[in-house]
Enzyme design. Structure first.
Site, mmCIF file in Angstrom:
data_model
loop_
_atom_site.group_PDB
_atom_site.id
_atom_site.type_symbol
_atom_site.label_atom_id
_atom_site.label_comp_id
_atom_site.label_asym_id
_atom_site.label_seq_id
_atom_site.Cartn_x
_atom_site.Cartn_y
_atom_site.Cartn_z
ATOM 1 N N SER A 139 -7.495 -12.550 2.315
ATOM 2 C CA SER A 139 -6.351 -12.210 1.615
ATOM 3 C C SER A 139 -5.532 -11.133 2.316
ATOM 4 O O SER A 139 -5.786 -10.813 3.312
ATOM 5 C CB SER A 139 -7.078 -11.448 0.218
ATOM 6 O OG SER A 139 -5.983 -10.881 -0.361
ATOM 7 N N TYR A 152 -12.364 -4.972 -3.588
ATOM 8 C CA TYR A 152 -11.689 -6.449 -3.175
ATOM 9 C C TYR A 152 -11.066 -6.096 -1.776
ATOM 10 O O TYR A 152 -11.367 -6.985 -1.123
ATOM 11 C CB TYR A 152 -10.749 -6.851 -4.320
ATOM 12 C CG TYR A 152 -10.213 -7.952 -4.052
ATOM 13 C CD1 TYR A 152 -11.065 -9.325 -4.151
ATOM 14 C CD2 TYR A 152 -9.066 -8.316 -3.208
ATOM 15 C CE1 TYR A 152 -10.329 -10.381 -3.740
ATOM 16 C CE2 TYR A 152 -8.339 -9.366 -3.002
ATOM 17 C CZ TYR A 152 -9.147 -10.498 -3.114
ATOM 18 O OH TYR A 152 -8.452 -11.654 -3.007
#
Length: 259
Positions: A139, A152
């Site tokens: 990401s 995350y």
């Protein structure tokens, strides 16, 4: 020659779009997710439309030893995995003191442990054959710390670092490892992460899962090590290396805060 791809998190979003792309090239698939009925629908659609073989495994990949169990099953079924796509993952939004530890532990197991174990198991076979491709979905969150998205962001930083290192180890063995780094995308991710109200997901110009999947698949086929989707995402990712980290963290907090 058919190249079989194993795709995790294949029931929706980027994983589903990656499955469609691979099947459209007349290649077989092993699809993994928890939603049995959804996977069965996808299997029927892809087999009928593209005349390929789709093998399903219904599994919660946050479980310890999930990767080993799946590797054992594909080996017993004599399914050779040529492309491994570690797409499954999820996030959790909120202040770290207020978020749920059990959900975060599942996130850590899925985003890092299972991904790493899958890579080790199938990469060893690829090395013996002298060919193969792996794509790990990271990401743009991997490039900076993420207040309100701390765990995350940390897991995705791991995925990026891990993928770059392993790619260096196997680059002369006929194998490539690609870390796909999408930014905010129109998928069900924000629902699971409970961040629909965050500024970053309020944008009306988010790319579709199909756009990201097409970019990621093409990048994997080209053997790119790090594939950042979107020009602005690329600029922001690399500029974060030039700006003092304290400032980057403050800006990230502003972007991730609720609108």
């Amino acid at each position: 020659m058919k190249n079989t791809a194993l795709i995790t998190g294949a029931s929706n979003g980027i994983g589903l779009e990656l499955a469609k792309i691979h099947a459209s090239k007349s290649h077989d698939l092993v699809l993994i997710a928890r939603n049995k009925s959804k996977l069965e629908e996808i299997k029927k659609e892809l087999e009928e439309q593209y005349k390929v073989s789709v093998y399903l495994i219904i599994k919660d990949l946050s479980e310890i030893n999930a990767a080993q169990e799946i590797y054992n099953e594909t080996t017993e079924q004599n399914i050779q995995i040529d492309y491994l796509i570690n797409n499954a993952g999820f996030g959790d939004y909120g202040m770290f003191t207020e978020t749920d530890w059990n959900k975060e532990l599942q996130m850590i197991n899925l985003n890092m442990t299972t991904l790493t174990h899958f890579t080790k198991l199938y990469l060893q076979d690829m090395v013996l054959r002298g060919r193969g491709k792996i794509m790990n979905v990271a990401s743009t969150a991997a490039f900076q710390s993420g207040p309100t998205f701390a765990v995350y962001s940390a897991t995705k930083a791991y995925v990026l670092s891990f993928s770059e290192a392993i790619n260096n180890e196997v680059k002369d063995k006929g194998i490539t490892i690609t870390a796909l780094c999408p930014g905010a995308t129109k998928t069900g991710f924000q629902d699971v992460a409970a961040m629909n109200d965050s500024k970053i997901f309020k944008s009306k110009n988010l790319p579709s899962a199909k756009e990201v999947a097409e970019f990621g698949y093409a990048s994997m086929m080209k053997g790119k090590t790090v594939a950042i989707h979107g020009i602005m995402n690329s600029i922001l990712a690399f500029s974060s290396r030039l700006i003092p980290r304290a400032i980057v963290v403050k800006v990230t907090r502003i972007v991730l805060d609720k609108a």
